[in-house]
Design an enzyme around this catalytic site. Structure first.
Site, mmCIF file in Angstrom:
data_model
loop_
_atom_site.group_PDB
_atom_site.id
_atom_site.type_symbol
_atom_site.label_atom_id
_atom_site.label_comp_id
_atom_site.label_asym_id
_atom_site.label_seq_id
_atom_site.Cartn_x
_atom_site.Cartn_y
_atom_site.Cartn_z
ATOM 1 N N GLU A 78 39.367 78.901 88.596
ATOM 2 C CA GLU A 78 37.936 79.163 88.767
ATOM 3 C C GLU A 78 37.451 80.212 87.775
ATOM 4 O O GLU A 78 36.319 80.121 87.264
ATOM 5 C CB GLU A 78 37.686 79.632 90.221
ATOM 6 C CG GLU A 78 36.268 80.008 90.576
ATOM 7 C CD GLU A 78 35.349 78.814 90.807
ATOM 8 O OE1 GLU A 78 35.271 77.945 89.914
ATOM 9 O OE2 GLU A 78 34.709 78.770 91.875
ATOM 10 N N THR A 88 24.533 80.626 83.749
ATOM 11 C CA THR A 88 25.132 81.619 84.644
ATOM 12 C C THR A 88 24.770 83.031 84.191
ATOM 13 O O THR A 88 24.467 83.902 85.002
ATOM 14 C CB THR A 88 26.672 81.461 84.661
ATOM 15 O OG1 THR A 88 26.963 80.096 84.930
ATOM 16 C CG2 THR A 88 27.297 82.317 85.740
#
Lengths: 307, 307
Positions: free
Chosen positions: A128, A181
């Protein structure tokens, strides 16, 4: 067993007042993956369908988490991974987490389950981190454990399984826009008013209690995010319109899924979930923005073997 | 029934990560009060023992909450209140809350219980506001409901009863120093780092889950206050020494009770609670500061009739 096919689910993280700690698992949205033992040592990505992602294991989220686990074991064989991706990267419903979780879950099954789910989460965190540039487990934990999970702390990694009321459904809309992001992160304040923080933790404590007591009304009253939503909702077109329409259609609560752009709603029962779907469609279909909507029960099982 | 004698318990508010929302109720520490119907209308304080407090109802915490309820009813009689105060005002274990709760609980019993506990809390808030100069319910709620309570919101007033593990004990030390509320408040920052706020709500969510699941170890791991304790503990002499000694004696967690100066500790079992008492005595007896220590089970009943 030398080969396994698994379903690795999409997930919602940053559940309103549970920003950065609370997530839940979706039932009908997720990736399929095949994990296979191979004579050749190491981790190899054999096939990727659905989206254009790197085949080099060390550049692929599923590959990196697989490598993290592979380094922790001592075997004279390797693993091959096939990824059939349905969760669009960047949608805000845990696309990278599904990949990171799927490979380690599948490998663990083929190895006879030497690792528990918390240990699998720790491997998946490394995958991740490739996608999100920071270590977090708020999508990984619900993908692995199912239901609602609270990541109490990362170090030591402590994941709590919060009970899920039986009749809880989610309707999730993914407006097909891109949110960077970096932009989403930059919007967040470094400091927040103490009074808002108190409101937020009162709501989270209340939400955990509501999930334990099957109190749908209290779930609704607790699903408020006074800290992050006011900032990040600005990046999601028609967020407030969707929120109002969903609440009017009896959603218990509405929030940003992950860091967006997906918006999640929770409600009691599939009938209401479908009404909320219709209400959201009515909002977005007038805007010219492409969108996808998922209606799903909360998945209490998490990632699972399908073949 | 024209007269009733009640026990109104001491309470701990601001339970570590639950600052401003979470409290719990003590068993063996509290005030006795007598409430009596009188032919004379109105609210009258007939007797106060233990501490020097005003007899004028509108200047007395028990009187003000009683007046708040009295205005909401239509009766041709009045009430007389006697207060036998054991909880020292300013100790940080809910002295004013016990008074505010006792009068309205007793009157409600004599009236045949027309009000529920949340309604009683609303009346008591008015009395508590006289003492603390602001409206809050974090001591009132546990005194009325017993056990652990979470005040989700003041407006609307929403109080949640969180389950209390059977074998949970508190050891509480009251160093006999005065902390001015104004000083204690002034120390608190108006803004806090988002990262700390996240840690705090992860801990509170975790604590609520731990109380629901009887997980003593997790109760201990969750009892951390990264927001308020670093500031307010400066006002309490030997706070850190007491904390370390209590943790070494197997306290699950340690925190400031209310806004101090009392320090609460929680633990499993009365034997450990008494060991913690000894450990705290060892710290304070060397300092020349007068102190009192209470060892008590968590009181799950709250305020109650004793005669």
């Amino acid at each position: 067993m030398n080969e396994i096919k698994i379903f690795s689910p999409a997930t919602v993280a940053n559940v309103a007042c549970g920003f950065d700690v609370l997530g839940f698992c979706l039932d009908s949205v997720g990736d399929d993956m095949v994990i296979r033992k191979t004579a050749k040592k190491g981790i190899h990505i054999a096939n990727i369908e659905g989206f254009d992602l790197p085949y080099e294991a060390e550049l692929n989220v599923a590959g990196v988490s697989a490598l993290a686990m592979y380094e922790a074991i001592d075997v004279d064989f390797g693993f091959e991974i096939e990824i059939y991706k349905n969760i669009k990267p960047g949608s805000g419903i845990g696309s990278s987490a599904a990949s990171a979780v799927g490979s380690v879950f599948g490998m663990n099954e083929l190895l006879g389950k030497p690792f528990n789910k918390t240990e699998l989460t720790a491997f998946a965190i490394e995958g991740e981190a490739l996608a999100s540039k920071c270590e977090h487990a708020d999508n990984l934990a619900p993908a692995l454990f199912g239901g609602f999970t609270l990541v109490k702390s990362l170090s030591p990694l402590k994941i709590l399984e919060i009970p899920t009321p039986n009749d809880l459904y989610a309707t999730i809309v993914h407006p097909q826009i891109e949110i960077k992001t970096s932009e989403s992160r930059a919007l967040l304040p470094k400091e927040v008013p103490l009074s808002d923080a108190i409101t937020q933790w009162a709501n989270l404590g209340s939400l955990v209690h509501a999930l334990h007591t099957n109190d749908y009304e209290l779930i609704g009253n607790s699903l408020n995010d006074v800290i992050v939503e006011p900032y990040r909702s600005q990046l999601i077109p028609y967020f407030n319109e969707v929120k109002q329409a969903a609440l009017k259609a009896n959603a218990l609560g509405v929030g940003i899924s992950g860091s967006g752009p997906s918006i999640f709603t929770l409600c009691k029962g599939s009938e209401t979930a479908n009404k909320i779907k219709q209400a959201i469609q009515d909002v977005y279909s007038k805007t010219g923005i492409d969108f996808e909507i998922h209606v799903t029960k909360i998945n209490t099982e998490g990632v699972k073997i399908i073949e």
